[in-house]
Design an enzyme around this catalytic site. Structure first.
Site, PDB file in Angstrom:
ATOM      1  N   THR A 118       0.857  -1.181   0.000  1.00  0.00           N
ATOM      2  CA  THR A 118       0.000   0.000   0.000  1.00  0.00           C
ATOM      3  C   THR A 118       0.893   1.230   0.000  1.00  0.00           C
ATOM      4  O   THR A 118       1.473   1.589   1.021  1.00  0.00           O
ATOM      5  CB  THR A 118      -0.909   0.019   1.245  1.00  0.00           C
ATOM      6  OG1 THR A 118      -1.650  -1.203   1.288  1.00  0.00           O
ATOM      7  CG2 THR A 118      -1.870   1.198   1.199  1.00  0.00           C
ATOM      8  N   LYS A 133      -6.863   0.863  -3.565  1.00  0.00           N
ATOM      9  CA  LYS A 133      -6.439   0.313  -2.275  1.00  0.00           C
ATOM     10  C   LYS A 133      -6.641   1.332  -1.157  1.00  0.00           C
ATOM     11  O   LYS A 133      -7.150   1.014  -0.078  1.00  0.00           O
ATOM     12  CB  LYS A 133      -4.970  -0.103  -2.344  1.00  0.00           C
ATOM     13  CG  LYS A 133      -4.371  -0.588  -1.038  1.00  0.00           C
ATOM     14  CD  LYS A 133      -5.045  -1.847  -0.506  1.00  0.00           C
ATOM     15  CE  LYS A 133      -4.481  -2.258   0.848  1.00  0.00           C
ATOM     16  NZ  LYS A 133      -5.201  -3.413   1.404  1.00  0.00           N
TER      17      LYS A 133
END
Lengths: 294, 294, 294, 294
Positions: B98, B174
């Site tokens: 991420t 995300k």
């Protein structure tokens, strides 16, 4: 299944759908609505139409109420033609409206003084869910009354959740539910707007999340409106759910609970009301779009 | 299924579970982790352990990276022993961490200059979901590289969602996902706290909502922690997800999108970090409990 | 008073006013601005115009910089024609721009390596206050450099407040100040809007508060714009102060300090930027008016 | 100056100080307080003590009320021993308490029906300011009553600001004032906390701002408590001002005005109440310190 004599008061889109399901289940229905014409479809399906709340409950074993706010409920019960004193001994009032916990508590006491009972019976689901008999129901109130009403509620939904003796408790659950829906709406509004301004397609982002992490009817149905930025048809107008959020914040004040998300949802709905928007309440998602200059 | 030569860099709980599934699928795996001991279980399952990122990718067709933040990813790729220049022509880098959309975009350009490709491949799910091979995956990046990597990703999850040519796009998705999870956590924290202070049982309210309106694994798993006010085991610590929310807010700044919910989640996580809490990140729900004097 | 050789770089409305006061105080001024025409008025008042930052500082004892952001300051100092390496030994750089504390800290180190010093010297006040020589100044940086610069600063303001050795400290004070101004603006916006929608006259409410509880030039000058909902002339555009609020929030992240008011001010400014408003930054008060449907 | 027969009801720290100044100005005072002992100091200064509100107003030309909330004011006026019906024809009620605009409006109508008048007369200032006769006063209500009361108010403050015929208007101004004070407190709390965690001295930052941009008694007096993180003595407890913020938010609801700052102040005060803090209301500044882990 035992057939009962039931009064149904309050025939908005939710009330009509619920009353129709009680009729289908074989109960004898007497209905009342302030605007009488809304009773026509139910009359054609076999319901009797009453001229006043008091008349509607004459020989009722159960009375359902489904109106927009506390004032309307109090008027139905305690107003000049209100039903409370007309209700037969032992009858049970299923109070389905989204009202303050204390309103149901206070009315439960009034019922007790007149030999009847109130069971708070908030329902979860939109009109189409109500029509399909797939509502979720929470109940709370005096124990024997709860047991009496439960079999009747089977015609309305896919399960009854029992929150005990305090009629206010079921109202708290309902308020929590509407708050959590509002939070899901705001979360999607912020996420979809960020994605869009980052160059993604709102629709694709919506489809991704509602087929993976947030694969529920709630996220799907509200998310669709937000993804398309088209908030029709109107399941519930902003003013009604703003009232619900006001009840959430009133309860939060009384119980001394800071709720920052609830403040934001309430304020966004206030702007929807201030602007006179004719959208479903999920249209408060436009506040995020506006803030981002879309 | 075709077997491939794959390098896997970054063996935290997520990385280990994903690498194990690639091994099970029959691929030849070379792994690397800064703390080498984390590679032991995979070595026993047949993986080769490399001493540096560059060594790990020697003859790789694919390289997966799964590390905690942008700095760690940049170090893996571009650091003194980084793999970028060692990667064979035509290899594809599945960037699973991420990170900021621009980090993946920038690295994709670097790859292009060296004859390889980057596909941003963020995954959705906790370590137990990764171990079960049930992650959801989003991919974005250069088209032919995306097509090459997709069959390999089958071993990791239950579906690959394609977000097109811009590697940054998958990172945005995300970030939106982690934000929406945070919003669900805060919403439950506020609702359960209000219910508790109104005299209801947190647990019962939790069970009601996660079996009706919010009947999803996400609400169930995080909601359980919040209902019990016990935030163990630690799926991800507050500092890691606070970093993710920071990335959300950075993207929101760049794109000029006010996100009031994201601010609140970030700030609650900041307090978790300031207090040094050793909880799962969902423990920021305690901020609501504290605010209400619980 | 001793006359000094001073370079002044950055001739926006603040810089011009400050440079003019240094000239009036009898100092020898060499000035530089990226857009050279802005130097004309000062040239007519006796300043020499330089073609590059490096040229401007040739024989300077002091160099003032007053530019819009960190990037512009770094360019002035370290860019291809930057002045840092051209600055005479022992010279003092008065860094007046609103920049990140770490930017001034980093530059102070660079100066140290080249035998000069940086004193962070943020100023408080609008261009008209600067022209009147009534700015408030904060200084921080290496002790002997602070002592050298203080007498020179007398020409600019009505007092110099010393925040010690850490150059970053003065920047933090500046950021706190702009944040507190923003909070005063939002507070008036909310109060005046509430009063207006309650039937009162915005102007009268403004006059009441700024002649009683909030009887300060700051409340008066910003409040006037808000009361009249006319945000002209533009003292500083929204994008510039949004950058300052971003620096506030960056520092808050680094130091782990939740600042809910700062989030709101930043987000309102973001919307001003997203809408492309050509107003003074206090025009973010319109966000409140819009939210209320005005 | 003309001497008048005045009743003063409600002898908290504000009421006592105001009543004492009316006595000093030469008026004949009859006082009442629920807890009778609070009347002792005034009795020694020459006031007559009444056993009930009704008795206190017997021959009064003016009656002042200064109590903690709407309920207490309504009780004084309309309760079993309330004064409304006992008030002589033509008398004027100066309603000084911080109450809902509609409470003063409603009482003004009641007065009208009984041949007397209500002028909403909220005051601005702490007890020490009241004792010094330096309050600021706002008045609103029926025109001739306003003119009658104004000369009497001269003994209490440093100026009377006239907000016209609507008694509610002065209450709105009072609510706006308390909200703006709360905003100043929160702004300082955030700024001082950021500065402290960045390595600065809270006290120095406080002194800088309150001698420059925010050079007002309000910022100085509240800021001192916040800088020292010592919130004594208690000018007003959190519960009282939380009630005022509740009134602000109620008015904001009615008028449909989102007020994000007001939400935050209210919520911080709620936590102060939930924790049972025995501090001045400015102690809600500790919410910021706690959030930052101090």
């Amino acid at each position: 299944m035992t057939q009962h004599r039931i009064a149904f008061l309050g025939l908005g889109s939710m009330g009509q759908a619920m009353a129709a399901n009680l009729l289908k289940a074989g109960h004898r229905l007497r209905v009342y609505n302030r605007t009488a014409s809304k009773a026509d479809p139910l009359q054609q399906q076999g319901a009797t139409v009453a001229a006043t709340p008091a008349e509607a409950v004459q020989d009722a074993e159960f009375v359902f109420t489904m109106v927009t706010d506390d004032a309307a409920l109090l008027e139905l019960c305690l107003g000049p033609t209100g039903f409370l004193t007309a209700l037969p001994q032992g009858a049970v009032h299923a109070s389905c409206s989204t009202v303050a916990p204390d309103t149901n508590r206070r009315l439960a006491e009034e019922h007790g003084r007149h030999g009847s009972s109130l069971v708070a019976t908030p329902v979860f689901g939109k009109p189409d869910v109500a029509a399909a008999g797939k509502l979720w129901l929470a109940v709370a109130g005096e124990a024997s009354a709860r047991e009496k009403i439960k079999p009747v509620l089977g015609a309305l939904g896919q399960g009854v959740h029992d929150f005990g003796d305090d009629a206010g408790a079921a109202s708290v659950v309902k308020l929590c539910g509407n708050f959590m829906l509002g939070a899901a709406i705001e979360a999607m509004a912020e996420a979809f707007t960020l994605a869009q301004k980052s160059g993604l397609d709102r629709q694709q982002v919506y489809e991704f999340f509602t087929s993976t992490l947030f694969n529920t009817p709630i996220y799907k149905s509200y998310g669709k409106l937000i993804a398309e930025r088209h908030y029709q048809p109107v399941g519930a107008p902003p003013a009604i759910i703003r009232k619900d959020l006001r009840l959430v914040l009133d309860e939060a004040r009384t119980r001394v609970v800071p709720m920052p998300f609830a403040n934001i949802i309430h304020d966004h709905l206030s702007t929807s009301v201030a602007k006179g928007e004719q959208n479903d309440w999920a249209g408060f998602a436009e506040r995020v779009a506006e803030g981002a200059g879309l």
